[in-house]
Design a protein around this motif. Structure first.
Motif, PDB file in Angstrom:
ATOM      1  N   ILE A 197       8.956  21.888  44.077  1.00  0.00           N
ATOM      2  CA  ILE A 197       9.490  22.204  42.739  1.00  0.00           C
ATOM      3  C   ILE A 197      10.768  21.402  42.482  1.00  0.00           C
ATOM      4  O   ILE A 197      10.964  20.848  41.401  1.00  0.00           O
ATOM      5  CB  ILE A 197       9.728  23.724  42.591  1.00  0.00           C
ATOM      6  CG1 ILE A 197       8.385  24.469  42.574  1.00  0.00           C
ATOM      7  CG2 ILE A 197      10.530  24.039  41.331  1.00  0.00           C
ATOM      8  CD1 ILE A 197       8.496  25.980  42.761  1.00  0.00           C
ATOM      9  N   ALA A 198      11.622  21.316  43.471  1.00  0.00           N
ATOM     10  CA  ALA A 198      12.873  20.552  43.302  1.00  0.00           C
ATOM     11  C   ALA A 198      12.573  19.079  43.063  1.00  0.00           C
ATOM     12  O   ALA A 198      13.197  18.438  42.213  1.00  0.00           O
ATOM     13  CB  ALA A 198      13.769  20.728  44.530  1.00  0.00           C
ATOM     14  N   ASP A 199      11.604  18.565  43.776  1.00  0.00           N
ATOM     15  CA  ASP A 199      11.241  17.153  43.619  1.00  0.00           C
ATOM     16  C   ASP A 199      10.648  16.893  42.231  1.00  0.00           C
ATOM     17  O   ASP A 199      10.869  15.851  41.622  1.00  0.00           O
ATOM     18  CB  ASP A 199      10.236  16.759  44.707  1.00  0.00           C
ATOM     19  CG  ASP A 199       9.833  15.297  44.578  1.00  0.00           C
ATOM     20  OD1 ASP A 199      10.727  14.442  44.688  1.00  0.00           O
ATOM     21  OD2 ASP A 199       8.646  15.012  44.353  1.00  0.00           O
ATOM     22  N   PHE A 200       9.907  17.888  41.729  1.00  0.00           N
ATOM     23  CA  PHE A 200       9.314  17.789  40.403  1.00  0.00           C
ATOM     24  C   PHE A 200      10.380  17.873  39.314  1.00  0.00           C
ATOM     25  O   PHE A 200      10.417  17.079  38.382  1.00  0.00           O
ATOM     26  CB  PHE A 200       8.274  18.910  40.237  1.00  0.00           C
ATOM     27  CG  PHE A 200       8.038  19.384  38.830  1.00  0.00           C
ATOM     28  CD1 PHE A 200       7.263  18.619  37.951  1.00  0.00           C
ATOM     29  CD2 PHE A 200       8.575  20.583  38.373  1.00  0.00           C
ATOM     30  CE1 PHE A 200       7.041  19.050  36.644  1.00  0.00           C
ATOM     31  CE2 PHE A 200       8.356  21.018  37.078  1.00  0.00           C
ATOM     32  CZ  PHE A 200       7.587  20.254  36.204  1.00  0.00           C
ATOM     33  N   PHE A 201      11.308  18.821  39.448  1.00  0.00           N
ATOM     34  CA  PHE A 201      12.248  19.109  38.356  1.00  0.00           C
ATOM     35  C   PHE A 201      13.524  18.257  38.406  1.00  0.00           C
ATOM     36  O   PHE A 201      14.119  17.966  37.371  1.00  0.00           O
ATOM     37  CB  PHE A 201      12.600  20.602  38.376  1.00  0.00           C
ATOM     38  CG  PHE A 201      13.457  21.037  37.219  1.00  0.00           C
ATOM     39  CD1 PHE A 201      12.967  20.990  35.918  1.00  0.00           C
ATOM     40  CD2 PHE A 201      14.761  21.494  37.423  1.00  0.00           C
ATOM     41  CE1 PHE A 201      13.751  21.387  34.839  1.00  0.00           C
ATOM     42  CE2 PHE A 201      15.552  21.893  36.354  1.00  0.00           C
ATOM     43  CZ  PHE A 201      15.050  21.845  35.068  1.00  0.00           C
ATOM     44  N   ARG A 202      13.950  17.869  39.587  1.00  0.00           N
ATOM     45  CA  ARG A 202      15.184  17.086  39.759  1.00  0.00           C
ATOM     46  C   ARG A 202      16.367  17.712  39.027  1.00  0.00           C
ATOM     47  O   ARG A 202      16.879  17.166  38.040  1.00  0.00           O
ATOM     48  CB  ARG A 202      14.997  15.645  39.261  1.00  0.00           C
ATOM     49  CG  ARG A 202      13.737  14.989  39.751  1.00  0.00           C
ATOM     50  CD  ARG A 202      14.012  14.176  40.987  1.00  0.00           C
ATOM     51  NE  ARG A 202      12.793  13.870  41.698  1.00  0.00           N
ATOM     52  CZ  ARG A 202      12.574  12.742  42.349  1.00  0.00           C
ATOM     53  NH1 ARG A 202      13.498  11.813  42.378  1.00  0.00           N
ATOM     54  NH2 ARG A 202      11.458  12.559  43.005  1.00  0.00           N
TER      55      ARG A 202
END
Ligand SMILES: [Zn+2]
Length: 399
Positions: free
Chosen positions: A252-257
């Motif tokens: 999720i963090a990689d997706f949302f940045r």
């Protein structure tokens, strides 16, 4: 970073928002929500020598304008009146006030505004660059709605803090909620907002308040795809819980940045918690902040704000778990073995149960769970469903 006498490596970059006045948020003596746990944590850390005066900052009161970033003004007025004993019962009930979960108590507006102010204090320290990380354990009241109190929560400090961060600092926020209950108030507030990503991992709502947090709740309108939920099965244990959390948060963090990460650290997924049905141990409370900390440095230049939340075994679970959160934040997480004897001796006479003597739980905390394999498999399926949109999109873009 400097090596201190105790052998601790101290990070100068974290603040701990604290005041004894957090205790004023008190429904009544027999209510499960008990802010004594914040004081117990504070005392544990001080006794350990892991929290220094220079790291402690006082919370401020949130203003009415700040509360109104999220809450309806008629609701704020109702809370004020209720706290002065001036709100008729039938009107109060329309606002979720005066229920068994959220009874009325004197000066409830001021007490609630202080918890919100504590979270805003943490936000200002981090977003103005005065601190890298900040912790306000008085906050984390994730069930508060725009115009209604719910589930022990009056004002929703995280929701107000996120709106405040958007307006004052223009940042994109990743909200991560590891409380055993679904972070419904925060999710619904930002359900149509693509600049706030919410991720809640919780016990399935099938048998537990508030009943929402289904994997299919993904957001709406422009916010579709920015709400993530992992409802785990009752009796979920450490390994399965951690696998779900770690896998999901990293993707999720990689997706949302995000520009900043706000974590809600309810610690009611522990086996001892009297209100929930999960079977985790102190092990997850070592790991939860570790991953959050990594994400903060990987994507957010370190910007990490952490708040408290649920946690109803205030003696055996909350102080250790929340202390571990601060220890991770300040790079002192190698602590294990026995708790400070002085702390145990000071609080044992007040506790209705035997206090733990060690930081970690014993291996045999509970008897083996018969449905373990089935639960593990079910949770893995839930993670796949929750992350499916991210993964299929990546595949489409050939990433
Ligand atoms: Zn909870």
């Amino acid at each position: 970073m400097a090596e201190l006498a105790g052998g601790f490596i101290m990070s100068k970059n974290s603040v701990f928002v604290y005041s004894d006045a957090f205790q004023t948020y008190k429904f009544h003596d027999r209510h499960p929500f008990n802010q004594l746990r914040v004081k117990l944590t504070y005392d544990l850390l001080q006794t350990l020598g892991a929290l220094h005066d220079s790291q402690i900052v006082a919370p401020r009161l949130a203003t009415d304008e700040e509360l109104a970033l999220v809450h309806d003004t008629d609701y704020i007025e109702a809370v004020k009146k209720a706290g002065r004993g001036q709100l008729p019962e039938e009107v109060a009930l329309n606002y979720g006030l005066g229920t068994e979960d959220t009874p009325i108590f004197p000066n409830m507006h001021e007490a609630s505004a202080l918890l919100v102010g504590g979270t805003l204090t943490a936000v200002d320290y981090v977003l103005s660059g005065k601190a890298e990380h900040a912790l306000s354990l008085g906050g984390g009241l994730h069930h508060g709605f725009r115009g209604k109190a719910s589930g022990f929560c009056i004002y929703n400090d995280s929701s107000v803090a996120i709106k405040y961060m958007q307006e004052k600092y223009g940042v994109r926020v990743l909200y991560v909620d590891t409380d055993a209950h679904h972070g419904d108030g925060v999710q619904w507030t930002f359900y149509d907002d693509p600049n706030v990503c919410t991720f809640s991992i919780h016990e399935t709502g099938r048998y537990l308040f508030p009943g929402t947090g289904n994997v299919n709740e993904r957001g709406q309108g422009k916010g579709y795809g920015y709400s993530f939920n992992i409802p785990v099965d009752a009796f979920t244990e450490d390994e399965s819980w951690l696998a779900a959390y770690t896998e999901a948060l990293i993707e999720i963090a990689d997706f949302f940045r995000p520009d900043v990460i706000l974590t809600q650290n309810g610690v009611d997924a522990h086996y001892y918690d009297p209100l929930t049905h999960l079977c985790t141990t102190m092990r997850i409370y070592r790991e939860i902040p570790k991953i959050a900390h990594q994400i903060a440095h990987q994507y957010c230049n370190g910007r990490w704000i952490a708040v408290g939340g649920g946690g109803y075994d205030i003696w055996r679970v909350v102080p250790r778990a929340w202390a571990l959160l601060w220890l991770e934040m300040t790079e002192q997480s190698d602590i294990s073995g026995r708790l400070p004897e002085e702390w145990v001796a000071r609080w044992q006479p007040h506790a209705p149960v035997s206090l733990p003597l060690e930081w970690d739980d014993p291996e045999n905390l509970y008897s083996p769970i018969p449905r373990k394999a089935e639960i593990t498999e079910k949770n893995a399926q839930t993670v796949m469903k929750a992350l499916h949109p991210i993964r299929s999109n990546k595949q489409r873009l050939n990433l």
